[in-house]
Motif scaffolding. Structure first.
Motif, PDB file in Angstrom:
ATOM      1  N   VAL A  73       0.844  -1.197   0.000  1.00  0.00           N
ATOM      2  CA  VAL A  73       0.000   0.000   0.000  1.00  0.00           C
ATOM      3  C   VAL A  73       0.881   1.249   0.000  1.00  0.00           C
ATOM      4  O   VAL A  73       1.718   1.425   0.881  1.00  0.00           O
ATOM      5  N   PHE A  74       0.685   2.090  -1.010  1.00  0.00           N
ATOM      6  CA  PHE A  74       1.411   3.357  -1.081  1.00  0.00           C
ATOM      7  C   PHE A  74       0.637   4.428  -0.323  1.00  0.00           C
ATOM      8  O   PHE A  74      -0.599   4.442  -0.308  1.00  0.00           O
ATOM      9  N   SER A  75       1.374   5.350   0.272  1.00  0.00           N
ATOM     10  CA  SER A  75       0.733   6.476   0.939  1.00  0.00           C
ATOM     11  C   SER A  75       0.264   7.492  -0.107  1.00  0.00           C
ATOM     12  O   SER A  75       0.707   7.473  -1.263  1.00  0.00           O
ATOM     13  N   THR A  76      -0.630   8.380   0.305  1.00  0.00           N
ATOM     14  CA  THR A  76      -1.096   9.442  -0.594  1.00  0.00           C
ATOM     15  C   THR A  76       0.066  10.298  -1.057  1.00  0.00           C
ATOM     16  O   THR A  76       0.136  10.716  -2.225  1.00  0.00           O
ATOM     17  N   VAL A  79       1.966   8.515  -3.903  1.00  0.00           N
ATOM     18  CA  VAL A  79       1.250   8.540  -5.180  1.00  0.00           C
ATOM     19  C   VAL A  79       1.287   9.942  -5.788  1.00  0.00           C
ATOM     20  O   VAL A  79       1.401  10.104  -7.010  1.00  0.00           O
ATOM     21  N   HIS A  85       7.171   5.765  -6.967  1.00  0.00           N
ATOM     22  CA  HIS A  85       5.886   5.613  -7.651  1.00  0.00           C
ATOM     23  C   HIS A  85       5.967   6.149  -9.077  1.00  0.00           C
ATOM     24  O   HIS A  85       5.356   5.577  -9.993  1.00  0.00           O
ATOM     25  N   ASN A 202      -5.876   0.258  -9.359  1.00  0.00           N
ATOM     26  CA  ASN A 202      -5.720   0.938  -8.079  1.00  0.00           C
ATOM     27  C   ASN A 202      -4.257   1.336  -7.949  1.00  0.00           C
ATOM     28  O   ASN A 202      -3.403   0.518  -7.603  1.00  0.00           O
ATOM     29  N   TYR A 204      -2.829   2.997  -5.808  1.00  0.00           N
ATOM     30  CA  TYR A 204      -2.353   3.048  -4.429  1.00  0.00           C
ATOM     31  C   TYR A 204      -1.852   1.690  -3.942  1.00  0.00           C
ATOM     32  O   TYR A 204      -1.336   1.584  -2.831  1.00  0.00           O
ATOM     33  N   ASN A 205      -2.005   0.661  -4.772  1.00  0.00           N
ATOM     34  CA  ASN A 205      -1.620  -0.682  -4.345  1.00  0.00           C
ATOM     35  C   ASN A 205      -0.832  -1.414  -5.423  1.00  0.00           C
ATOM     36  O   ASN A 205      -1.028  -1.192  -6.614  1.00  0.00           O
ATOM     37  N   THR A 227       7.988   1.049   1.201  1.00  0.00           N
ATOM     38  CA  THR A 227       6.870   0.922   2.128  1.00  0.00           C
ATOM     39  C   THR A 227       7.178  -0.163   3.143  1.00  0.00           C
ATOM     40  O   THR A 227       8.066  -0.999   2.943  1.00  0.00           O
TER      41      THR A 227
END
Length: 379
Positions: A73-76, A79, A85, A202, A204-205, A227
């Motif tokens: 899971v990437f943080s906001t 991204v 990213h 997605n 973010y993932n 992460t």
């Protein structure tokens, strides 16, 4: 991603379904030096060879969700603006066609990855999937799709020396020793980016694959994703067992542990029969209630919840399949190891006879020792 979405993508990795037209990669020796590059059209190679490339990439989507396959899971912030990213997104958006981005990715992986001096292959493939519309009857309508899922898969495969074997030489009509040379093994790790959630991208993932659930290659995750990954399946099992042992203390009886194991096993079986594509998950609170129902006191249950919070984090959701071994129920003493079918674990009991502790199992029916039927003498 759930199991249905994962299976939907896995079906893409066949020559008649895949839109992967090229594979890219590099062959790296044990010293971290690139020996050669791969930039090959699947359509220009023999079908048997292209199928082998697709099979390697597909392997990075194999195994159990939550065990071999874990969500990254990437943080906001990542991204919105982060080097890691941007690199992954650039690779995806260029369909892996940007040689500079590929080289930057190779360098990052090679600099970080530790495969104990082994040669290995980094392999990449990009696919653009026209996602068919799925109606209320759960049937796909290919001509009604309105989105394209663009993604790429990476896998890292050890390359090992082939074992010498006898081979037939037609010209001589004889068999001689021959070595098959360098053999590409099944992937050790890999990932899919972006994730395929709700049948769409997605960003973010990512979905990370590890052949051995207990060895997630943290160095690779740190370098490529920056992460903190979830605990491995082995770490979750060890933490759960520790929380159980420490909270129960001298009240950690065989019967109580049996009860917890049987209840988790029953829930896993019921979930499997339900056909729910999402992996079964329980909160620490639900585990605490199971513990209490199996005979733990209020203070012991509260201590267990506190230790779960410390190990897994507050509000953590756990996968029961990672907490117990659903394929065996093992009782171990200093001298004897007893393996029992998990579904028959309730047959094992403890008893004190003449002041000595015993572990007992019924001996009804046929009894054999090393395959030899024996008689169990009566009183």
């Amino acid at each position: 991603m759930n199991q249905k979405e994962l299976n939907e993508l896995r079906r893409r990795f066949r020559p008649d379904h895949s839109a992967i037209s090229r594979v890219y990669g590099c062959y790296v020796n044990g010293s971290g030096e690139i020996i050669s590059y791969i930039d090959s059209s699947l359509g220009a190679m023999p079908q048997e060879e292209s199928e082998k490339y697709l099979a390697l990439l597909k392997k990075a989507l194999s195994g159990a969700l939550g065990k071999n396959l874990i969500d990254i899971v990437f943080s906001t912030r990542q991204v919105a603006d982060s080097e890691e990213h941007r690199l992954l997104l650039g690779l995806r958006d260029s369909a892996l066609g940007d040689g500079g981005l590929r080289q930057a990715f190779y360098d990052k992986v090679i600099h970080a990855l530790d495969l104990e001096g082994s040669n290995y292959l980094i392999l990449l493939g990009h696919d653009a999937y026209d996602v068919p519309y799925r109606g209320g009857d759960d049937e796909d309508q290919a001509d009604a799709g309105d989105r394209v899922f663009s993604y790429f898969v990476c896998c890292v495969c050890p390359v090992k020396d082939g074992k010498p074997a006898l081979g037939y030489f037609p010209g001589e009509n004889e068999f001689h020793s021959c070595a098959p040379g360098q053999i590409v093994s099944q992937p050790e790790l890999g990932f899919l980016f972006p994730a395929f959630d709700d049948r769409s991208a997605n960003l973010y993932n990512a979905l990370f694959y590890a052949r051995k659930p207990e060895a997630l290659h943290q160095e690779f995750i740190d370098a490529v994703f920056h992460t903190e990954p979830p605990m491995s399946a082995a770490e979750q099992k060890e933490a759960f067992e520790g929380a159980l042992t420490e909270s129960l203390g001298d009240k950690c009886s065989l019967e109580l542990v049996q009860g917890v194991h049987q209840e988790l096993l029953a829930r896993l079986e019921a979930h499997k029969e339900s056909g729910d594509p999402e992996p079964l998950a329980l909160t620490a609170g639900e585990l605490g209630r199971i513990l209490a129902d199996c005979g733990a006191g209020e203070a012991q249950t509260q201590t267990f919840l506190e230790k779960c919070g410390a190990c897994f984090g507050e509000g953590a959701v756990l996968t029961p399949a990672n907490l117990i071994d659903s394929r065996r129920f093992q009782v171990k003493t200093e001298d004897v190891v007893l393996d029992v079918d998990p579904e028959r674990g309730a047959l094992v009991e403890t008893r004190i006879i003449d002041g000595r502790k015993y572990i007992l199992i019924p001996a009804d029916g046929e009894v054999s020792v090393n395959g030899i039927s024996v008689d169990v003498a009566g009183e």
